[in-house]
Design a protein around this motif. Structure first.
Motif, mmCIF file in Angstrom:
data_model
loop_
_atom_site.group_PDB
_atom_site.id
_atom_site.type_symbol
_atom_site.label_atom_id
_atom_site.label_comp_id
_atom_site.label_asym_id
_atom_site.label_seq_id
_atom_site.Cartn_x
_atom_site.Cartn_y
_atom_site.Cartn_z
ATOM 1 N N ALA A 128 -10.593 35.886 24.589
ATOM 2 C CA ALA A 128 -11.967 35.873 24.083
ATOM 3 C C ALA A 128 -12.957 36.132 25.221
ATOM 4 N N ALA A 129 -12.684 35.574 26.389
ATOM 5 C CA ALA A 129 -13.565 35.809 27.540
ATOM 6 C C ALA A 129 -13.532 37.292 27.922
ATOM 7 N N TRP A 130 -12.357 37.853 27.881
ATOM 8 C CA TRP A 130 -12.207 39.287 28.198
ATOM 9 C C TRP A 130 -13.013 40.128 27.199
ATOM 10 N N CYS A 131 -12.916 39.758 25.927
ATOM 11 C CA CYS A 131 -13.672 40.477 24.899
ATOM 12 C C CYS A 131 -15.169 40.448 25.197
ATOM 13 N N LEU A 132 -15.656 39.317 25.654
ATOM 14 C CA LEU A 132 -17.087 39.219 25.952
ATOM 15 C C LEU A 132 -17.472 40.173 27.079
ATOM 16 N N ASP A 133 -16.539 40.400 27.989
ATOM 17 C CA ASP A 133 -16.818 41.316 29.093
ATOM 18 C C ASP A 133 -16.649 42.778 28.682
ATOM 19 N N HIS A 134 -15.816 43.043 27.666
ATOM 20 C CA HIS A 134 -15.436 44.437 27.400
ATOM 21 C C HIS A 134 -15.665 44.942 25.989
ATOM 22 N N GLU A 135 -15.846 44.038 25.029
ATOM 23 C CA GLU A 135 -15.896 44.483 23.637
ATOM 24 C C GLU A 135 -17.265 44.201 23.020
ATOM 25 N N SER A 136 -17.415 44.597 21.772
ATOM 26 C CA SER A 136 -18.675 44.346 21.077
ATOM 27 C C SER A 136 -18.816 42.844 20.802
ATOM 28 N N PRO A 137 -20.032 42.377 20.649
ATOM 29 C CA PRO A 137 -20.241 40.959 20.348
ATOM 30 C C PRO A 137 -19.524 40.523 19.072
ATOM 31 N N GLU A 138 -19.394 41.428 18.076
ATOM 32 C CA GLU A 138 -18.697 41.022 16.838
ATOM 33 C C GLU A 138 -17.239 40.683 17.140
ATOM 34 N N ARG A 139 -16.579 41.599 17.861
ATOM 35 C CA ARG A 139 -15.180 41.361 18.214
ATOM 36 C C ARG A 139 -15.058 40.092 19.043
ATOM 37 N N ALA A 140 -15.970 39.961 19.984
ATOM 38 C CA ALA A 140 -15.910 38.798 20.878
ATOM 39 C C ALA A 140 -16.085 37.499 20.093
ATOM 40 N N LEU A 141 -16.965 37.547 19.092
ATOM 41 C CA LEU A 141 -17.195 36.320 18.321
ATOM 42 C C LEU A 141 -15.946 35.926 17.522
#
Ligand SMILES: Cc1cc2nc3c(=O)[nH]c(=O)nc-3n(C[C@H](O)[C@H](O)[C@H](O)COP(=O)(O)OP(=O)(O)OC[C@H]3O[C@@H](n4cnc5c(N)ncnc54)[C@H](O)[C@@H]3O)c2cc1C
Lengths: 330, 388
Positions: A242-255
């Protein structure tokens, strides 16, 4: 951050933690908390997420939160160092002159909702105001009131006063990023606590002897600890992704990833701490032992920001992107 | 098969529940908070004549069975008193069993009537720093000196020692190296906790704080031979006699806590409205509570079977152990879910479930851990090789 640089920062936090960890619940005193918070402030970690682009990635912040959760510390790393500064960064807002904000939550410690129920300033050690993200994205600053009793003895909570001023307003993407980020750093700290406590119970299983041998030689104990280790690893993977997603993905994916991580941690970190306590036997029932500090942290932590029921309900909703695709096909 | 309680048993249950109405959750919350022995409760139970429930009639008791004792302790825990209430009286209710069965006539006359009328508080001293579940590793030593023994050693966790006049004390009279079997060479005493020779220090602990648990430093304690229970060297065997009933009583207490926790959760689930409907209308909240009901009911059945077997003089090791295992688990799970159902409010002492939770957790460790129960079932019932 360069790896070398990050290792330096983490080691700084590590030596801070070793120095200010509390030995038992009796050491949790207001004066000790204030001194430790001041020392934490001197590390300057609050700057890590103040600039854009930030000096530290979310992944790095999550690792620091994990480190902070590892030892019983009465300090506010989440509220005042990682969370409030990120909020100000997202808003492009300056801090109140000379002020140290933390974040405000609903009285039941969940994300504030639309109801007019009173707020609390969460993780408020060293803070002098609290930032509240309202469901429409508006962020207000509220003053701090009395210390509120908290079952998590390491986490200061105060009642919140009326709104002082409007700090800004988050876009929808900003809100999603904010929620995801908050879920991730909280999950990381809880996971750090579970990981460390399981580690301590493994060490105890090695040294405590019954029936002429270490209790860790009994399979029942081994399997309990092995299961707990699996639980901790599940928390770690979900949180780090999830932390990686926040650095690399859209906010929707990260959420989505952040909700999965917090849901995993809500359940597994608590189970892992239960297992550790079982291994400690009677001694973990004493007031002096650190077990209940960890138990309190993860047990209350499981209701902070979002309960498992909140998260599962949100995760069961159709994903916005998926909905859009379905509609386009139609 | 007959699942009814007898009329007498039903009467006991109702009478106890009635007696306990005066001691509500607030009473227990305050005793727990203030670390204060529940003397008013103890006196009420004593006045009601309940302490001597299982003590034979010729020694001032009622001579009833373990079924009745388990109903009593379950009701006591269920009243909201939880383990604070149960531990205040637990030993009086059945702890004297080794004395009843193996004690000398003189010892029985001297102690049992005073236990039954509540005048004599007792505690139970087995655990030591190096000997938790592994009881035969105790090292507290009783040396014979004429018509006395002289005891030296250290005990931990001894509940209610601070409030007790006497202790049922397990010692070694022969060291492990000097006996054929590790279970030999242990001797049991029921003797005065002479403060000049026993230093008692309460251990601050997570929960069940109305009744202390203590560390005991025993230094040259002189114990008259008359205070010995039965024969020298047979103490461990005497304790074994009481193990099955002990497990059943603990099971009953865990069950009681589970029941009261579930009651509280259900009430809150009906009352608390979020998103315009009671939270109990969500399956996510309702099902865990329904599951706990099923688990508590199943655990209760095994417990009833175990006490029935014991009272009919039949072997009951399997059932007694299973009852402790299932009740401790069902009780803890119910308390855990009650806490979850209360959300953030669960952590407020005002709702009492946090107190039940702390006490229910204890039952998976003391007086015997869930793992040791499985060791028993694995090797004694299933015949698998002993693993430790
Ligand atoms: C509140 C409280 C009150 C108490 N009151 C009393 C009292 O009044 N009188 C008294 O004498 N004692 C009392 N006790 C002590 C209690 O009986 C012990 O805590 C209990 O027997 C467990 O021992 P231990 O804590 O030393 O755990 P240990 O024996 O050190 O066990 C530690 C862990 O290892 C596991 N383990 C050990 N051996 C095995 C094995 N062979 N196979 C698999 N797993 C194993 C255990 O299950 C446990 O998880 C009390 C304890 C508490 C917490």
């Amino acid at each position: 951050m360069e790896t070398k640089e990050f290792v330096l920062v983490r080691d700084l936090l590590r030596s801070f933690a070793a120095r200010f960890r509390v030995g038992s619940a009796d050491d949790v005193k207001p004066s000790a908390g204030a001194a430790a918070q001041e020392a934490l402030g001197e590390l300057g970690l609050g700057e890590l997420r103040r600039s854009t682009p930030p000096a530290a990635t979310v992944q790095e912040c999550a690792l620091l939160a994990e480190e902070h959760g590892g030892l019983p510390l009465p300090t506010s790393l989440l509220g005042t160092v990682l969370l409030a500064p990120e909020l100000l960064r997202l808003l492009g807002a300056p801090a109140a002159p000379g002020g140290t904000p933390t974040i405000a939550l609903a009285r039941d410690l969940r994300f504030p909702d639309a109801s007019p129920s009173p707020l609390v300033a969460w993780d408020s050690e060293g803070a002098d105001e609290a930032l509240c993200v309202h469901p429409d994205g508006t962020v207000t600053a509220v003053g701090l009131g009395q210390a509120a009793p908290s079952v998590d003895l390491l986490r200061a909570i105060r009642t919140a006063g009326p709104a002082r001023r409007v700090v800004g307003r988050l876009t929808l993407a900003g809100q999603r990023h904010w929620q995801a980020y908050a879920l991730v750093v909280v999950a990381a700290e809880l996971m750090g606590a579970a990981r460390s406590f399981v580690g301590q119970s493994v060490a105890y299983a090695r040294e405590r002897s019954q029936y002429g041998r270490p209790v860790g030689s009994f399979q029942a104990v081994q399997h309990l600890l092995a299961d707990a280790t699996v639980q901790v690893e599940a928390c770690a993977s979900a949180t780090r992704y999830a932390a990686w997603c926040l650095d690399h993905e859209s906010p929707e994916r990260a959420l989505v990833a952040a909700r999965v991580a917090k849901a995993e941690v809500n359940r597994s970190a608590v189970e892992a701490v239960y297992a550790g306590m079982q291994v400690f036997g009677g001694i973990a029932q004493t007031w002096e032992h650190v077990a209940h500090l960890y138990l309190r942290k993860v047990r209350v932590g499981a209701t902070v920001l979002a309960t498992t029921a909140d998260l599962l309900t949100a995760l069961a909703e159709p994903e916005p992107a998926a909905v859009a695709v379905v509609e386009a096909v139609r | 098969m007959d699942f009814e309680l007898t009329e007498d048993q039903e009467t006991i249950r109702k009478a106890v529940a009635g007696l306990l109405r005066d001691f509500d959750d607030r009473y227990w919350m305050e005793k727990d908070r203030d670390h204060e022995f529940p003397a008013e409760f103890y006196d009420a139970v004593a006045r009601g004549g309940w302490l001597g429930l299982t003590i034979p009639e010729e020694y001032g008791g009622h001579g009833l069975g373990i079924t009745e004792a388990s109903l009593l302790l379950e009701e006591v825990a269920r009243s909201g008193g939880g383990m604070n209430a149960a531990s205040a009286i637990h030993l009086s209710i059945f702890g004297m069993h080794p004395v009843v069965v193996h004690g000398s006539e003189e010892l029985k006359r001297r102690t049992l009537p005073r236990i039954a009328n509540g005048d004599l508080h007792v505690c139970f001293g087995v655990t030591e720093p190096g000997a938790g579940l592994d009881t035969t590793s105790i090292t507290t030593y009783a040396r014979r000196d004429g018509d006395h023994y002289v005891v030296n050693g250290r005990k931990v966790w001894i509940s209610k020692a601070l409030e007790s006049e006497k202790i049922l004390l397990l010692t070694r009279t022969a060291k492990v190296g000097e006996v054929a079997k590790r279970t030999d060479g242990m001797t049991l005493f029921l003797t005065d906790l002479d403060r000049a020779h026993v230093d008692i220090r309460p251990i601050p602990k997570m929960g069940r704080n109305a009744v202390t648990s203590n560390e005991l430093f025993i230094d040259e304690l002189r114990v008259p031979v008359e205070d010995r229970v039965g024969e020298e060297g047979q103490g461990f065997r005497y304790l074994l006699d009481g193990l099955n009933p002990e497990r059943m009583l603990i099971a009953a207490e865990a069950l009681g806590i589970g029941r009261v926790a579930l009651d509280k959760a259900v009430r809150y689930g009906k009352e608390r409205v979020v998103f315009d409907r009671p939270i109990g209308m969500n399956q996510g909240v309702q099902f865990p509570l329904a599951d706990s009901l099923a688990r508590l009911d199943a655990a209760e059945l095994v417990l009833r079977k175990a006490t029935w077997l014991y009272d009919h003089g039949r072997p009951c090791g399997r059932e007694a152990n299973t009852a402790k295992y299932l009740c401790a688990d069902a009780g803890f799970t119910a308390a855990d879910r009650a806490l979850q159902t209360h959300g953030g409010m669960g952590y407020s002492e005002e709702y009492h479930v946090a107190r039940y939770f702390r006490e229910a957790r204890l039952m998976r460790i003391a007086p015997i851990s869930q793992e040791m129960i499985l060791n028993y079932l694995g090797s004694h019932v299933l015949g698998l090789p002993r693993s430790y």
